[in-house]
Design a protein around this motif. Sequence first.
Motif, PDB file in Angstrom:
ATOM      1  N   MET A  42       0.847  -1.192   0.000  1.00 52.81           N
ATOM      2  CA  MET A  42       0.000   0.000   0.000  1.00 52.81           C
ATOM      3  C   MET A  42       0.887   1.249   0.000  1.00 52.81           C
ATOM      4  N   ASP A  43       0.710   2.123  -0.998  1.00 52.89           N
ATOM      5  CA  ASP A  43       1.554   3.306  -1.050  1.00 52.89           C
ATOM      6  C   ASP A  43       1.114   4.319  -0.003  1.00 52.89           C
ATOM      7  N   ASN A  44       1.850   5.425   0.085  1.00 52.83           N
ATOM      8  CA  ASN A  44       1.613   6.405   1.133  1.00 52.83           C
ATOM      9  C   ASN A  44       0.211   7.010   1.039  1.00 52.83           C
ATOM     10  N   PHE A  45      -0.254   7.315  -0.194  1.00 56.92           N
ATOM     11  CA  PHE A  45      -1.592   7.873  -0.368  1.00 56.92           C
ATOM     12  C   PHE A  45      -2.654   6.911   0.155  1.00 56.92           C
ATOM     13  N   ASP A  46      -2.560   5.663  -0.281  1.00 58.69           N
ATOM     14  CA  ASP A  46      -3.557   4.674   0.149  1.00 58.69           C
ATOM     15  C   ASP A  46      -3.532   4.488   1.658  1.00 58.69           C
ATOM     16  N   ASN A  47      -2.350   4.554   2.236  1.00 54.53           N
ATOM     17  CA  ASN A  47      -2.213   4.395   3.679  1.00 54.53           C
ATOM     18  C   ASN A  47      -2.910   5.538   4.418  1.00 54.53           C
ATOM     19  N   MET A  48      -2.665   6.780   3.964  1.00 56.87           N
ATOM     20  CA  MET A  48      -3.298   7.929   4.613  1.00 56.87           C
ATOM     21  C   MET A  48      -4.804   7.929   4.394  1.00 56.87           C
ATOM     22  N   LEU A  49      -5.243   7.528   3.207  1.00 55.75           N
ATOM     23  CA  LEU A  49      -6.668   7.460   2.918  1.00 55.75           C
ATOM     24  C   LEU A  49      -7.354   6.452   3.839  1.00 55.75           C
ATOM     25  N   ASP A  50      -6.709   5.314   4.027  1.00 56.57           N
ATOM     26  CA  ASP A  50      -7.275   4.281   4.889  1.00 56.57           C
ATOM     27  C   ASP A  50      -7.338   4.758   6.345  1.00 56.57           C
ATOM     28  N   LYS A  51      -6.282   5.446   6.795  1.00 54.63           N
ATOM     29  CA  LYS A  51      -6.274   5.972   8.163  1.00 54.63           C
ATOM     30  C   LYS A  51      -7.379   7.014   8.354  1.00 54.63           C
ATOM     31  N   TYR A  52      -7.587   7.828   7.340  1.00 59.57           N
ATOM     32  CA  TYR A  52      -8.623   8.861   7.396  1.00 59.57           C
ATOM     33  C   TYR A  52     -10.011   8.237   7.530  1.00 59.57           C
ATOM     34  N   ALA A  53     -10.281   7.218   6.714  1.00 58.31           N
ATOM     35  CA  ALA A  53     -11.580   6.543   6.776  1.00 58.31           C
ATOM     36  C   ALA A  53     -11.783   5.870   8.140  1.00 58.31           C
ATOM     37  N   LYS A  54     -10.715   5.252   8.644  1.00 59.36           N
ATOM     38  CA  LYS A  54     -10.805   4.614   9.958  1.00 59.36           C
ATOM     39  C   LYS A  54     -11.072   5.643  11.044  1.00 59.36           C
ATOM     40  N   LEU A  55     -10.420   6.810  10.940  1.00 65.77           N
ATOM     41  CA  LEU A  55     -10.632   7.886  11.908  1.00 65.77           C
ATOM     42  C   LEU A  55     -12.090   8.317  11.926  1.00 65.77           C
ATOM     43  N   ALA A  56     -12.682   8.489  10.741  1.00 62.94           N
ATOM     44  CA  ALA A  56     -14.069   8.939  10.654  1.00 62.94           C
ATOM     45  C   ALA A  56     -15.021   7.969  11.340  1.00 62.94           C
ATOM     46  N   VAL A  57     -14.740   6.675  11.215  1.00 61.42           N
ATOM     47  CA  VAL A  57     -15.635   5.658  11.781  1.00 61.42           C
ATOM     48  C   VAL A  57     -15.343   5.404  13.257  1.00 61.42           C
ATOM     49  N   GLU A  58     -14.045   5.289  13.597  1.00 58.83           N
ATOM     50  CA  GLU A  58     -13.671   4.923  14.967  1.00 58.83           C
ATOM     51  C   GLU A  58     -13.735   6.100  15.930  1.00 58.83           C
ATOM     52  N   VAL A  59     -13.324   7.290  15.476  1.00 56.49           N
ATOM     53  CA  VAL A  59     -13.329   8.475  16.333  1.00 56.49           C
ATOM     54  C   VAL A  59     -14.502   9.394  16.002  1.00 56.49           C
ATOM     55  N   GLY A  60     -14.747   9.600  14.703  1.00 56.51           N
ATOM     56  CA  GLY A  60     -15.825  10.494  14.288  1.00 56.51           C
ATOM     57  C   GLY A  60     -17.165  10.103  14.872  1.00 56.51           C
ATOM     58  N   VAL A  61     -17.682   8.938  14.513  1.00 55.89           N
ATOM     59  CA  VAL A  61     -18.968   8.486  15.057  1.00 55.89           C
ATOM     60  C   VAL A  61     -18.805   7.422  16.131  1.00 55.89           C
ATOM     61  N   ASN A  62     -17.559   6.930  16.308  1.00 54.48           N
ATOM     62  CA  ASN A  62     -17.306   5.916  17.335  1.00 54.48           C
ATOM     63  C   ASN A  62     -18.320   4.771  17.221  1.00 54.48           C
ATOM     64  N   ILE A  63     -18.337   4.123  16.057  1.00 53.42           N
ATOM     65  CA  ILE A  63     -19.317   3.080  15.770  1.00 53.42           C
ATOM     66  C   ILE A  63     -19.282   1.984  16.832  1.00 53.42           C
ATOM     67  N   GLN A  64     -20.452   1.537  17.243  1.00 55.56           N
ATOM     68  CA  GLN A  64     -20.574   0.500  18.260  1.00 55.56           C
ATOM     69  C   GLN A  64     -20.963  -0.829  17.618  1.00 55.56           C
ATOM     70  N   LYS A  65     -20.699  -1.901  18.318  1.00 56.72           N
ATOM     71  CA  LYS A  65     -21.060  -3.223  17.805  1.00 56.72           C
ATOM     72  C   LYS A  65     -22.573  -3.323  17.627  1.00 56.72           C
ATOM     73  N   ASN A  66     -22.960  -3.943  16.504  1.00 50.72           N
ATOM     74  CA  ASN A  66     -24.369  -4.160  16.163  1.00 50.72           C
ATOM     75  C   ASN A  66     -25.134  -2.863  15.910  1.00 50.72           C
ATOM     76  N   GLN A  67     -24.406  -1.790  15.579  1.00 55.93           N
ATOM     77  CA  GLN A  67     -25.038  -0.519  15.256  1.00 55.93           C
ATOM     78  C   GLN A  67     -25.073  -0.330  13.743  1.00 55.93           C
ATOM     79  N   THR A  68     -26.072   0.380  13.246  1.00 53.34           N
ATOM     80  CA  THR A  68     -26.158   0.714  11.825  1.00 53.34           C
ATOM     81  C   THR A  68     -25.440   2.032  11.561  1.00 53.34           C
TER      82      THR A  68
END
Length: 410
Positions: free
Chosen positions: A1-27
């Motif tokens: 995974m190149d640097n762009f793809d790595n940062m893009l993936d981290k950004y998406a993870k941030l939005a889900v894990e920190v942004g909305v803090n998705i919970q188990k079994n949540q939509t």
Amino acid sequence: MDNFDNMLDKYAKLAVEVGVNIQKNQTLVINSPIECTDFARLLAKHAYALGAKDVHVEWYDEEMMLMRYMNAPYEVFTKFPKWQVDKMEGFAEEGAAFISVLASDPELLKDVDPKKIAEDKKTKGVALKGYMDRIMADEVCWSVVSVPTKGWAKKVFDGLPGDEAVDKLWKAIFKTVRADHDDIITAWQQHLDNLERRVKFLNEKRFKTLHYISEGTDLTIDLPPDHIWCGGGEYSQKDVYFVANIPTEEVFTLPHKTGVNGKVRSTMPLNYNGNLIEGFSLTFKDGKVVDFSADRGYDILKGILETDAGSLYLGEVALVPYDSPISNLDIIFYNTLFDENASCHLALGAAYPTCLKGGAFMSRDALKKAGVNDSAIHEDFMIGSNDLDIIGITADGKKAHIFKDGNWAF
């Protein structure tokens, strides 16, 4: 995974894990332009990896939207489908989390009849009022993020070919969301801690009035006695911590609805549904806009102010230092998510009831009595500059600089 793809993936993870803090079994509900399909899929991938039960995507197409505005008769924009209202309120009642990808072309609707845009926004705002009330009261976790589109990038970096403009905008966005850090989650935890220190200071001071002074601006804003300063992240009514804006650099509260007096001048263009409003000023008396002007987009601004009775009053007061990571990029993004986090700003329309002690659980009448503005809209506009002073005044008349020459004074 190149640097762009790595940062893009981290950004998406941030939005889900920190942004909305998705919970188990949540939509998770994602609102996204079709041009941002790849990023929406990354959001879904991380949501499922973190235990989401389901991911639903609400797609929209700006070109189709433009076609509709240019060809559909005015009466079309006076109605909004009930099934769409039921769907969004149903997701909220279920306890879903919501991520919106904000990436509109600032020039898309420049040739559209402003009356159609105003009527469409008003109709949609009134129809979705119940859903938006849940969002504003933090009944659910929600977050707004953004990724480049060609139309938007070419406006930001005028003169560059589309692909080059998109690449340059990606680099700027990665910088603002700290995707260039090795550990993006830790970097955000440190950032949120710093914002919390500002919040704590302001909540301890209990300023009664804020006095804004800069070129073209001389404005006083009274705060309700039980106001609460917020910033960074916040807790939903189900006690789940989330971050509503990525990026975020602001500390904010609500004004008293009738306690705003004087004149304020915008310092950045406002991108309102693909239409720019530039060089505008608002004059307030007892909280209400009594006069306004604009170098460009006057009719669009007029439409915003005519949305409903509450759109003539303020609903948010936000503090952002002029010397901040986004501001220091020296880029006008023509996108409120970024520009509001590069500049002190105010918002016309609805206030966040969570900025008042016990406000999230108060009735509409009780909020009104407490001076909390209500409206179908919430539109941020930027007023920060390198000559902005903000003086806090306590109930006993003591004064202290909160901002001096555009930056924190403490």
